[in-house]
Design a protein around this motif. Structure first.
Motif, PDB file in Angstrom:
ATOM      1  N   VAL A  34     -20.854  12.850  39.477  1.00  0.00           N
ATOM      2  CA  VAL A  34     -20.123  12.405  39.589  1.00  0.00           C
ATOM      3  C   VAL A  34     -19.751  11.228  40.279  1.00  0.00           C
ATOM      4  CG1 VAL A  34     -18.701  10.901  37.278  1.00  0.00           C
ATOM      5  CG2 VAL A  34     -19.764  13.056  37.440  1.00  0.00           C
ATOM      6  N   PHE A  35     -20.290  10.175  40.196  1.00  0.00           N
ATOM      7  CA  PHE A  35     -19.805   8.742  41.235  1.00  0.00           C
ATOM      8  C   PHE A  35     -18.076   8.163  40.474  1.00  0.00           C
ATOM      9  CE2 PHE A  35     -23.568   9.398  42.936  1.00  0.00           C
ATOM     10  CZ  PHE A  35     -23.049   8.870  44.849  1.00  0.00           C
ATOM     11  N   HIS A  36     -17.983   7.914  40.549  1.00  0.00           N
ATOM     12  CA  HIS A  36     -16.345   6.652  40.369  1.00  0.00           C
ATOM     13  C   HIS A  36     -15.888   5.650  40.885  1.00  0.00           C
ATOM     14  CE1 HIS A  36     -15.180  10.355  37.337  1.00  0.00           C
ATOM     15  NE2 HIS A  36     -15.345  10.851  38.079  1.00  0.00           N
ATOM     16  N   LYS A  37     -14.931   4.582  41.042  1.00  0.00           N
ATOM     17  CA  LYS A  37     -14.603   3.632  41.540  1.00  0.00           C
ATOM     18  C   LYS A  37     -14.186   4.505  43.152  1.00  0.00           C
ATOM     19  CE  LYS A  37     -12.261  -0.661  41.955  1.00  0.00           C
ATOM     20  NZ  LYS A  37     -11.233  -0.715  41.038  1.00  0.00           N
ATOM     21  N   ASP A  38     -13.586   5.117  42.891  1.00  0.00           N
ATOM     22  CA  ASP A  38     -12.663   5.889  44.077  1.00  0.00           C
ATOM     23  C   ASP A  38     -12.637   6.962  44.525  1.00  0.00           C
ATOM     24  OD1 ASP A  38     -11.448   6.372  42.023  1.00  0.00           O
ATOM     25  OD2 ASP A  38      -9.465   6.395  42.879  1.00  0.00           O
ATOM     26  N   GLU A  39     -13.663   7.762  43.739  1.00  0.00           N
ATOM     27  CA  GLU A  39     -13.960   8.978  44.344  1.00  0.00           C
ATOM     28  C   GLU A  39     -15.174   9.589  44.364  1.00  0.00           C
ATOM     29  OE1 GLU A  39     -11.121  11.358  43.382  1.00  0.00           O
ATOM     30  OE2 GLU A  39     -11.528  11.037  41.103  1.00  0.00           O
ATOM     31  N   VAL A  40     -15.877  10.506  44.322  1.00  0.00           N
ATOM     32  CA  VAL A  40     -17.024  11.077  43.908  1.00  0.00           C
ATOM     33  C   VAL A  40     -17.002  12.264  43.482  1.00  0.00           C
ATOM     34  CG1 VAL A  40     -19.245  12.056  44.566  1.00  0.00           C
ATOM     35  CG2 VAL A  40     -18.455   9.682  45.594  1.00  0.00           C
ATOM     36  N   GLN A  41     -16.999  13.092  42.548  1.00  0.00           N
ATOM     37  CA  GLN A  41     -16.722  13.729  41.704  1.00  0.00           C
ATOM     38  C   GLN A  41     -17.966  15.226  41.835  1.00  0.00           C
ATOM     39  OE1 GLN A  41     -15.307  14.508  37.725  1.00  0.00           O
ATOM     40  NE2 GLN A  41     -14.754  16.116  37.573  1.00  0.00           N
ATOM     41  N   LEU A  42     -17.790  15.787  42.930  1.00  0.00           N
ATOM     42  CA  LEU A  42     -19.112  17.253  42.475  1.00  0.00           C
ATOM     43  C   LEU A  42     -18.808  18.195  42.141  1.00  0.00           C
ATOM     44  CD1 LEU A  42     -19.246  16.295  46.146  1.00  0.00           C
ATOM     45  CD2 LEU A  42     -20.924  15.285  44.521  1.00  0.00           C
ATOM     46  N   ARG A  43     -19.575  18.834  41.039  1.00  0.00           N
ATOM     47  CA  ARG A  43     -18.876  20.039  40.543  1.00  0.00           C
ATOM     48  C   ARG A  43     -20.788  21.515  40.468  1.00  0.00           C
ATOM     49  NH1 ARG A  43     -19.263  16.174  35.713  1.00  0.00           N
ATOM     50  NH2 ARG A  43     -17.081  16.067  35.108  1.00  0.00           N
ATOM     51  N   PRO A  44     -20.122  22.549  40.912  1.00  0.00           N
ATOM     52  CA  PRO A  44     -20.538  23.592  41.524  1.00  0.00           C
ATOM     53  C   PRO A  44     -21.442  23.413  40.165  1.00  0.00           C
ATOM     54  CG  PRO A  44     -18.868  23.960  41.567  1.00  0.00           C
ATOM     55  CD  PRO A  44     -18.737  22.173  41.533  1.00  0.00           C
ATOM     56  N   HIS A  45     -23.191  23.606  41.294  1.00  0.00           N
ATOM     57  CA  HIS A  45     -23.648  24.607  40.010  1.00  0.00           C
ATOM     58  C   HIS A  45     -22.851  25.741  38.592  1.00  0.00           C
ATOM     59  CE1 HIS A  45     -27.328  26.194  37.802  1.00  0.00           C
ATOM     60  NE2 HIS A  45     -27.598  24.811  37.937  1.00  0.00           N
ATOM     61  N   PRO A  46     -23.283  26.106  37.390  1.00  0.00           N
ATOM     62  CA  PRO A  46     -22.479  27.022  36.357  1.00  0.00           C
ATOM     63  C   PRO A  46     -23.025  28.290  37.598  1.00  0.00           C
ATOM     64  CG  PRO A  46     -23.635  25.687  35.237  1.00  0.00           C
ATOM     65  CD  PRO A  46     -24.511  25.041  36.672  1.00  0.00           C
ATOM     66  N   ALA A  47     -24.211  28.354  37.405  1.00  0.00           N
ATOM     67  CA  ALA A  47     -25.092  29.864  38.580  1.00  0.00           C
ATOM     68  C   ALA A  47     -24.167  30.672  38.992  1.00  0.00           C
ATOM     69  CB  ALA A  47     -26.191  29.909  38.000  1.00  0.00           C
ATOM     70  N   PHE A  48     -23.451  29.619  40.045  1.00  0.00           N
ATOM     71  CA  PHE A  48     -23.102  29.838  41.300  1.00  0.00           C
ATOM     72  C   PHE A  48     -21.821  30.434  41.305  1.00  0.00           C
ATOM     73  CE2 PHE A  48     -19.483  28.457  44.814  1.00  0.00           C
ATOM     74  CZ  PHE A  48     -20.151  29.291  45.392  1.00  0.00           C
ATOM     75  N   VAL A  49     -21.645  31.828  42.338  1.00  0.00           N
ATOM     76  CA  VAL A  49     -20.835  32.245  42.285  1.00  0.00           C
ATOM     77  C   VAL A  49     -19.904  32.515  43.457  1.00  0.00           C
ATOM     78  CG1 VAL A  49     -20.105  35.500  41.974  1.00  0.00           C
ATOM     79  CG2 VAL A  49     -21.318  34.398  40.319  1.00  0.00           C
ATOM     80  N   LEU A  50     -18.935  32.529  43.053  1.00  0.00           N
ATOM     81  CA  LEU A  50     -18.269  32.288  44.693  1.00  0.00           C
ATOM     82  C   LEU A  50     -17.767  33.626  45.214  1.00  0.00           C
ATOM     83  CD1 LEU A  50     -14.764  30.593  42.897  1.00  0.00           C
ATOM     84  CD2 LEU A  50     -16.085  29.346  44.039  1.00  0.00           C
TER      85      LEU A  50
END
Length: 99
Positions: A34-50
């Motif tokens: 997601v591109f916001h005006k003052d930052e980019v928000q990145l979300r990991p794929h839900p299938a990803f396990v830390l």
């Protein structure tokens, strides 16, 4: 195109300071980037396990700030704007849509 890929990868790595496995879980699809005006928000794929599973780390978004936004007061700031991860990532995603 290879140089652009290296540049974007480098900028994302140094601005996010995340593990390689976490960076591999990122995707450029609209709900995850997601591109916001003052930052980019990145979300990991839900299938990803830390690798280290703590409640604090689960579903933790990555925020990449804008570096020297458009209004430049000199040539130095204009050159530094070329290192903006927001700009580089948006350009890269647009160029790679066909692939």
């Amino acid at each position: 195109m290879l140089a652009l890929s290296y540049k974007v990868a480098f900028l994302v790595v140094i601005t996010s300071v995340r593990r390689v496995s976490e960076l591999r879980a990122l995707t450029s699809e609209p709900p995850y980037t997601v591109f916001h005006k003052d930052e980019v928000q990145l979300r990991p794929h839900p299938a990803f396990v830390l690798k280290v599973v703590y409640q604090f780390h689960i579903n933790l978004d990555i925020f990449l700030p804008v570096f020297y936004p458009k209004l430049h007061s000199g040539s130095r700031e204009q050159r530094l704007h070329s290192l903006d991860v927001h700009r580089a990532l948006a350009f890269y995603i647009e160029r790679m849509k066909q692939f």
